[in-house]
Design a protein around this motif. Structure first.
Motif, PDB file in Angstrom:
ATOM      1  N   GLU A  10       1.027  -1.494   0.011  1.00 39.09           N
ATOM      2  CA  GLU A  10       0.167  -0.099   0.241  1.00 39.09           C
ATOM      3  C   GLU A  10       1.148   1.593   0.324  1.00 39.09           C
ATOM      4  OE1 GLU A  10      -0.603  -2.323   2.537  1.00 39.09           O
ATOM      5  OE2 GLU A  10      -2.160  -3.747   1.283  1.00 39.09           O
ATOM      6  N   LEU A  11       0.561   2.488  -0.861  1.00 37.18           N
ATOM      7  CA  LEU A  11       0.909   3.561  -0.762  1.00 37.18           C
ATOM      8  C   LEU A  11       1.104   4.459   0.712  1.00 37.18           C
ATOM      9  CD1 LEU A  11      -0.832   5.064  -3.483  1.00 37.18           C
ATOM     10  CD2 LEU A  11       1.889   4.300  -3.727  1.00 37.18           C
ATOM     11  N   ASP A  12       1.139   3.822   1.727  1.00 34.67           N
ATOM     12  CA  ASP A  12       0.801   3.864   2.737  1.00 34.67           C
ATOM     13  C   ASP A  12       1.445   3.152   4.341  1.00 34.67           C
ATOM     14  OD1 ASP A  12      -1.527   2.361   3.763  1.00 34.67           O
ATOM     15  OD2 ASP A  12      -2.679   3.568   4.907  1.00 34.67           O
ATOM     16  N   ALA A  13       1.935   1.986   3.590  1.00 39.48           N
ATOM     17  CA  ALA A  13       2.973   1.248   4.208  1.00 39.48           C
ATOM     18  C   ALA A  13       3.789   1.829   4.377  1.00 39.48           C
ATOM     19  CB  ALA A  13       3.471   0.070   3.774  1.00 39.48           C
ATOM     20  N   SER A  14       4.642   1.590   6.287  1.00 40.37           N
ATOM     21  CA  SER A  14       5.615   1.914   6.976  1.00 40.37           C
ATOM     22  C   SER A  14       6.819   1.247   6.238  1.00 40.37           C
ATOM     23  CB  SER A  14       5.267   1.458   8.494  1.00 40.37           C
ATOM     24  OG  SER A  14       5.893   0.679   8.191  1.00 40.37           O
ATOM     25  N   ALA A  15       8.098   1.820   6.735  1.00 37.74           N
ATOM     26  CA  ALA A  15       9.223   0.986   5.534  1.00 37.74           C
ATOM     27  C   ALA A  15       9.252  -0.008   6.448  1.00 37.74           C
ATOM     28  CB  ALA A  15       9.861   2.091   6.235  1.00 37.74           C
ATOM     29  N   GLU A  16       8.882  -0.365   7.586  1.00 37.88           N
ATOM     30  CA  GLU A  16       9.313  -2.046   8.175  1.00 37.88           C
ATOM     31  C   GLU A  16       8.521  -2.505   7.604  1.00 37.88           C
ATOM     32  OE1 GLU A  16      10.963  -4.815   9.971  1.00 37.88           O
ATOM     33  OE2 GLU A  16      11.790  -2.764   9.881  1.00 37.88           O
ATOM     34  N   GLU A  17       7.084  -2.188   7.082  1.00 39.57           N
ATOM     35  CA  GLU A  17       5.311  -3.310   6.259  1.00 39.57           C
ATOM     36  C   GLU A  17       6.168  -3.739   4.694  1.00 39.57           C
ATOM     37  OE1 GLU A  17       1.489  -1.268   8.746  1.00 39.57           O
ATOM     38  OE2 GLU A  17       2.525  -0.590   7.057  1.00 39.57           O
ATOM     39  N   ILE A  18       6.645  -2.858   4.074  1.00 40.43           N
ATOM     40  CA  ILE A  18       7.608  -3.227   3.118  1.00 40.43           C
ATOM     41  C   ILE A  18       8.718  -4.290   3.074  1.00 40.43           C
ATOM     42  CG2 ILE A  18       8.730  -2.383   1.090  1.00 40.43           C
ATOM     43  CD1 ILE A  18       7.192   0.833   1.136  1.00 40.43           C
ATOM     44  N   ARG A  19       9.440  -3.557   3.986  1.00 39.81           N
ATOM     45  CA  ARG A  19      10.663  -4.311   4.604  1.00 39.81           C
ATOM     46  C   ARG A  19       9.820  -6.309   4.526  1.00 39.81           C
ATOM     47  NH1 ARG A  19      13.730  -0.689   6.158  1.00 39.81           N
ATOM     48  NH2 ARG A  19      15.380   0.449   4.843  1.00 39.81           N
ATOM     49  N   ASP A  20       9.272  -6.385   5.464  1.00 37.78           N
ATOM     50  CA  ASP A  20       8.486  -7.511   6.045  1.00 37.78           C
ATOM     51  C   ASP A  20       7.813  -8.330   4.657  1.00 37.78           C
ATOM     52  OD1 ASP A  20       9.170  -6.862   8.136  1.00 37.78           O
ATOM     53  OD2 ASP A  20       7.524  -6.928   9.248  1.00 37.78           O
ATOM     54  N   LYS A  21       6.756  -7.092   4.329  1.00 33.89           N
ATOM     55  CA  LYS A  21       6.133  -8.087   2.500  1.00 33.89           C
ATOM     56  C   LYS A  21       7.267  -8.631   1.519  1.00 33.89           C
ATOM     57  CE  LYS A  21       1.737  -6.566   3.056  1.00 33.89           C
ATOM     58  NZ  LYS A  21       0.056  -5.929   2.641  1.00 33.89           N
ATOM     59  N   LEU A  22       8.110  -7.562   1.627  1.00 34.67           N
ATOM     60  CA  LEU A  22       9.638  -8.025   0.572  1.00 34.67           C
ATOM     61  C   LEU A  22      10.242  -9.399   0.828  1.00 34.67           C
ATOM     62  CD1 LEU A  22      10.669  -4.361  -1.035  1.00 34.67           C
ATOM     63  CD2 LEU A  22       9.103  -6.386  -1.931  1.00 34.67           C
ATOM     64  N   LYS A  23      10.354  -9.813   1.988  1.00 30.91           N
ATOM     65  CA  LYS A  23      10.696 -10.760   2.702  1.00 30.91           C
ATOM     66  C   LYS A  23       9.891 -11.878   2.284  1.00 30.91           C
ATOM     67  CE  LYS A  23      12.834  -8.418   6.524  1.00 30.91           C
ATOM     68  NZ  LYS A  23      13.100  -8.393   8.364  1.00 30.91           N
ATOM     69  N   LYS A  24       8.907 -11.806   1.967  1.00 32.48           N
ATOM     70  CA  LYS A  24       7.912 -12.727   2.135  1.00 32.48           C
ATOM     71  C   LYS A  24       7.290 -13.371   0.481  1.00 32.48           C
ATOM     72  CE  LYS A  24       5.400 -11.727   6.280  1.00 32.48           C
ATOM     73  NZ  LYS A  24       4.015 -11.730   7.142  1.00 32.48           N
ATOM     74  N   ALA A  25       8.106 -12.395  -0.402  1.00 29.75           N
ATOM     75  CA  ALA A  25       7.999 -12.255  -1.774  1.00 29.75           C
ATOM     76  C   ALA A  25       8.419 -13.454  -2.516  1.00 29.75           C
ATOM     77  CB  ALA A  25       8.171 -11.053  -2.739  1.00 29.75           C
ATOM     78  N   LYS A  26       7.849 -14.021  -3.391  1.00 26.58           N
ATOM     79  CA  LYS A  26       9.002 -14.903  -4.438  1.00 26.58           C
ATOM     80  C   LYS A  26       9.778 -14.636  -5.710  1.00 26.58           C
ATOM     81  CE  LYS A  26       5.788 -18.743  -2.782  1.00 26.58           C
ATOM     82  NZ  LYS A  26       6.490 -19.164  -1.821  1.00 26.58           N
ATOM     83  N   THR A  27      10.993 -15.562  -5.699  1.00 27.81           N
ATOM     84  CA  THR A  27      11.562 -15.172  -6.560  1.00 27.81           C
ATOM     85  C   THR A  27      11.830 -16.046  -7.733  1.00 27.81           C
ATOM     86  OG1 THR A  27      13.305 -15.969  -4.824  1.00 27.81           O
ATOM     87  CG2 THR A  27      12.960 -13.372  -4.873  1.00 27.81           C
ATOM     88  N   ASP A  28      12.523 -16.483  -7.916  1.00 32.85           N
ATOM     89  CA  ASP A  28      13.666 -17.472  -8.913  1.00 32.85           C
ATOM     90  C   ASP A  28      13.319 -19.251  -8.509  1.00 32.85           C
ATOM     91  OD1 ASP A  28      14.443 -19.057 -11.552  1.00 32.85           O
ATOM     92  OD2 ASP A  28      15.933 -17.777 -11.031  1.00 32.85           O
ATOM     93  N   PRO A  29      12.094 -19.988  -8.349  1.00 34.45           N
ATOM     94  CA  PRO A  29      12.220 -20.741  -8.162  1.00 34.45           C
ATOM     95  C   PRO A  29      13.039 -21.639  -8.487  1.00 34.45           C
ATOM     96  CG  PRO A  29      10.551 -20.653  -9.643  1.00 34.45           C
ATOM     97  CD  PRO A  29      11.267 -19.316  -9.861  1.00 34.45           C
ATOM     98  N   SER A  30      14.059 -21.895  -9.556  1.00 37.82           N
ATOM     99  CA  SER A  30      15.073 -22.226  -9.650  1.00 37.82           C
ATOM    100  C   SER A  30      16.302 -22.247  -8.993  1.00 37.82           C
ATOM    101  CB  SER A  30      15.269 -22.511 -11.544  1.00 37.82           C
ATOM    102  OG  SER A  30      16.018 -21.316 -11.815  1.00 37.82           O
TER     103      SER A  30
END
Length: 136
Positions: A10-30
């Motif tokens: 979200e545009l109003d997400a805090s810096a820590e919320e952004i970091r937390d969401k990106l930590k869980k983000a899927k990346t290259d499965p291979s």
């Protein structure tokens, strides 16, 4: 970050919320190990680099393909870039949250301006359609 519920930034997400969401983000499965060559073309995190941090994207692509940057470091770079991009918005939001009377005044002023424009537009429409029965 995907179609899953509650998985957006979200545009109003805090810096820590952004970091937390990106930590869980899927990346290259291979990509199993940090130094394995990556495939940025199929990595959702890299898509965000291209969309929001285009200036850094070529360097990230090259580092990923060479295996010289791991997914965690790539996500951290993205978090830093997104936070830098969103910080001015956070500051403006905080300013207006502290001044609700100013927000009300801005909304009332905008409403009055829009009504005036709407009134004039409808006058022109009625005239063009020849339904200006009452000369409004």
């Amino acid at each position: 970050m995907s179609k899953s519920l509650g998985n957006g930034i979200e545009l109003d997400a805090s810096a820590e919320e952004i970091r937390d969401k990106l930590k869980k983000a899927k990346t290259d499965p291979s990509r199993i190990r940090k130094d394995d060559p990556g495939h940025p073309g199929i990595c959702p995190v890299f898509s965000y680099h291209e969309a929001f941090l285009a200036g850094d994207a070529p360097e990230i692509r090259e580092s990923c393909e060479r295996g010289s940057i791991g997914c965690t470091a790539c996500k951290e770079k993205l978090a830093e870039g997104l936070n830098a991009l969103l910080e001015p918005m956070r500051e403006r939001r905080a300013y207006y949250e502290a001044k609700p009377a100013d927000v009300d005044e801005i909304l009332q002023s905008g409403t009055a301006k829009a009504r005036g424009i709407g009134r004039e537009t409808m006058r022109e429409v009625r005239e063009a359609m020849r339904i200006d029965y009452f000369g409004r």
